[in-house]
Motif scaffolding. Structure first.
Motif, PDB file in Angstrom:
ATOM      1  N   TRP A 299       0.875  -1.185   0.000  1.00  0.00           N
ATOM      2  CA  TRP A 299       0.000   0.000   0.000  1.00  0.00           C
ATOM      3  C   TRP A 299       0.898   1.216   0.000  1.00  0.00           C
ATOM      4  CZ3 TRP A 299      -0.104   4.123   3.331  1.00  0.00           C
ATOM      5  CH2 TRP A 299      -1.193   5.007   3.226  1.00  0.00           C
TER       6      TRP A 299
ATOM      7  N   LEU B 232      -7.829  -1.778   6.052  1.00  0.00           N
ATOM      8  CA  LEU B 232      -6.731  -2.499   5.414  1.00  0.00           C
ATOM      9  C   LEU B 232      -6.075  -3.478   6.391  1.00  0.00           C
ATOM     10  CD1 LEU B 232      -4.866  -2.870   2.960  1.00  0.00           C
ATOM     11  CD2 LEU B 232      -3.498  -0.984   3.814  1.00  0.00           C
TER      12      LEU B 232
ATOM     13  N   SER C 168      -9.263  -2.435  -4.751  1.00  0.00           N
ATOM     14  CA  SER C 168      -9.516  -1.056  -4.355  1.00  0.00           C
ATOM     15  C   SER C 168     -10.956  -0.885  -3.901  1.00  0.00           C
ATOM     16  CB  SER C 168      -9.269  -0.101  -5.523  1.00  0.00           C
ATOM     17  OG  SER C 168      -8.034  -0.352  -6.147  1.00  0.00           O
TER      18      SER C 168
ATOM     19  N   THR D 235      -4.601  -5.082  -8.589  1.00  0.00           N
ATOM     20  CA  THR D 235      -5.042  -4.209  -7.499  1.00  0.00           C
ATOM     21  C   THR D 235      -6.396  -4.640  -6.943  1.00  0.00           C
ATOM     22  OG1 THR D 235      -6.104  -2.681  -9.063  1.00  0.00           O
ATOM     23  CG2 THR D 235      -3.819  -2.216  -8.444  1.00  0.00           C
TER      24      THR D 235
ATOM     25  N   LEU E  94      -5.894  -0.527  -2.039  1.00  0.00           N
ATOM     26  CA  LEU E  94      -6.305   0.836  -1.713  1.00  0.00           C
ATOM     27  C   LEU E  94      -7.606   0.724  -0.919  1.00  0.00           C
ATOM     28  CD1 LEU E  94      -6.183   4.034  -3.758  1.00  0.00           C
ATOM     29  CD2 LEU E  94      -8.423   3.315  -2.927  1.00  0.00           C
ATOM     30  N   SER E  95      -7.638   1.312   0.276  1.00  0.00           N
ATOM     31  CA  SER E  95      -8.764   1.104   1.197  1.00  0.00           C
ATOM     32  C   SER E  95      -9.508   2.395   1.536  1.00  0.00           C
ATOM     33  CB  SER E  95      -8.249   0.465   2.491  1.00  0.00           C
ATOM     34  OG  SER E  95      -7.189   1.233   3.049  1.00  0.00           O
TER      35      SER E  95
END
Length: 502
Positions: free
Chosen positions: A298, A311, A401, A399, A378-379
């Motif tokens: 991340w 996350l 996301s 990814t 990506l959180s």
């Protein structure tokens, strides 16, 4: 100083050139991508003493850190007589425009009149007066307003007036009348642009990354103030947001998701032009072999809006299934964000996964951060068109996301998108990728191609170069292959030079 003609005043709030992050990266890309354009940076900051963390290029001819807090600016002596009565009348109408739609008061007119006081150096000191405080208290207690049921206190009035006084300070920030005012967020950064447009006819360009108003609502959910204070401040931001949308000469959202918000907020659709963020595929090349140990990476800013709690919780679920998996977090802690980092460390310790997490800090080679992971996550709970995502895609990494802002537009069918604040769903998607090497590789390949096809830095900068020329009243540059040295127009020179470099 500018060499002549229109130049650009870039208006920022809490970002470039004092803070690293996605919006700051975008600002730096824009400034460096157009060396032929003179930039004046007006940065709204906390105290005005924040260090500059970016190296400013030569075409930034001036940088002004404008403090929102600190000592009261302007003239200190009180308003008297007719001037004082006029301010109270203006301020009363301004408050009614925020708190009581039935009063028929116009927010924009009130803001314009307050801007006159601010530009004369009289507003901030005047708002510290007892009569201004009493004006708010009287409006709050009007029986037909819901706020009166909350029984606002004198402390509430003091708090709200103080917050509003600081928020209105940027009205005093004067920008050159021969420039284009480019606010790179909605909200407070638009205040100098609105005033310059109103009084000097300066063209006003608004670019929005995250949705400013939505982020204010998210922030005030956990704020310590009581309901009357929140109602006033959120009402102010709502009206300011809508005014910026209505008055901007052109709005350039970085995705279609933002465009829909802006249209609902009152922006005329004919004055909206989407320009996606872009990255240089050469700076973020194909990452190559994955790490030997399965790794989640991340990259970003250690900030609550990035929702790293989700996350870490997702990582704990993944690790229960795949004990060897590691989590590497690349990113710095902004000033004042140390408490959030402590919250995250405590959460990781409580979940028993602290030993599997590496806190890497901010790195200069961000591409290496993406390459260090098998999967990039990506959180966030709010995003515009996140650089961290398209950078990871450019590096050819698969990814996972959260479905916020322009994430789905960026990813398309080249990555997995999950609901925000649902760690179990994020963990399930991540596990699926970690267990399927062929799928990871194929998604990574498709992701990089999508960036090359749609989201390059050259495409993004060229879009704003055309917009600046348009707002400056210059003719659109013809798409020609003229040798750069033969050009007399510096805007044209930069355009052709960038095309030649490809």
């Amino acid at each position: 100083m500018p060499s002549g003609g229109r130049h650009v005043t870039m208006l920022t709030e809490g970002t470039y050139p004092h803070v690293h992050g996605g919006v700051s990266t975008w600002c730096d890309q824009l400034v460096r991508g157009m060396p032929e354009v003179d930039f004046n940076i007006v940065a709204l900051t906390g105290t005005g003493r924040e260090p500059v963390t970016w190296e400013l290029p030569p075409n930034v001819y001036r940088h002004w850190a404008f403090p929102l807090w600190g000592p009261v600016p302007g003239r200190r002596w009180p308003l008297r007589g007719r001037e004082r009565r006029r301010l109270i009348e203006v301020y009363e109408r301004f408050l009614l425009s925020v708190l009581d739609p039935s009063a028929g008061c116009d927010f924009g007119e009130g803001l314009d009149e307050l801007a006159e006081f601010a530009r004369a150096g009289r507003l901030s000191a005047a708002m510290r007066s007892e009569s201004v405080l009493r004006t708010l208290t009287c409006i709050w207690t009007m029986p037909h307003l819901e706020i009166s049921a909350s029984q606002p206190t004198v402390h509430d009035a003091l708090t709200a007036t103080d917050l509003l006084e600081h928020a209105l300070r940027p009205l005093a920030a004067r920008i050159p009348d021969d420039s284009i005012a480019h606010a790179v967020s909605a909200g407070l950064a638009t205040l100098p642009a609105l005033a310059a447009q109103r009084f000097e006819g300066v063209p006003f360009l608004l670019t929005e990354h995250g949705i400013y108003l939505r982020e204010r609502y998210l922030g005030y959910r956990v704020a310590a103030q009581r309901a009357p204070v929140k109602a006033l401040m959120l009402g102010f931001y709502r009206e300011l947001n809508s005014l910026g949308y209505r008055r901007a000469d052109l709005i350039t959202p970085c995705n279609q998701y933002n465009r829909r918000w802006e249209e609902r907020g009152g922006a005329p659709s004919g004055r909206i032009r989407t320009v996606y963020n872009g990255v240089d595929p050469h700076a973020f090349p194909q990452a190559g072999p994955e790490p030997d140990v399965p790794t989640i990476s991340w990259a970003g800013r250690i900030d609550p809006i990035k929702d790293l709690e989700t996350l870490i919780r997702a990582y704990a679920i993944v690790r229960a299934e795949l004990p060897a998996v590691r989590l590497r977090l690349f990113g710095g802690v902004p000033a004042g964000g140390e408490a959030y980092r402590t919250v995250l460390e405590k959460l990781a310790a409580d979940l028993g996964v602290m030993d599997g997490i590496a806190w890497e800090g901010r790195v200069s080679d961000v591409a290496r951060a993406y390459a260090s992971g098998s999967v990039v996550l990506l959180s966030s709970i709010s995003e515009g068109f996140p650089f961290s995502l398209i950078e990871a895609m450019s590096c050819g990494r698969a990814t996972v996301s959260t479905d916020v802002g322009g994430v789905r537009e960026a990813v398309g069918d080249t990555g997995l998108v999950v609901p925000p604040r649902e760690p179990a769903v994020m963990a399930e998607a991540t596990l699926g990728l970690l267990r399927d090497e062929a799928r990871r590789a194929e998604l990574g390949r498709l992701a990089r191609q999508r960036v090359i096809d749609r989201f390059t830095l050259r495409r993004s900068v060229d879009g704003f170069r055309r917009i600046y020329r348009e707002l400056a009243g210059l003719p659109e540059h013809p798409d020609s292959r003229v040798v750069t040295g033969a050009l007399s127009d510096p805007w044209q020179q930069g355009h052709t030079a960038e095309r030649a470099l490809g």
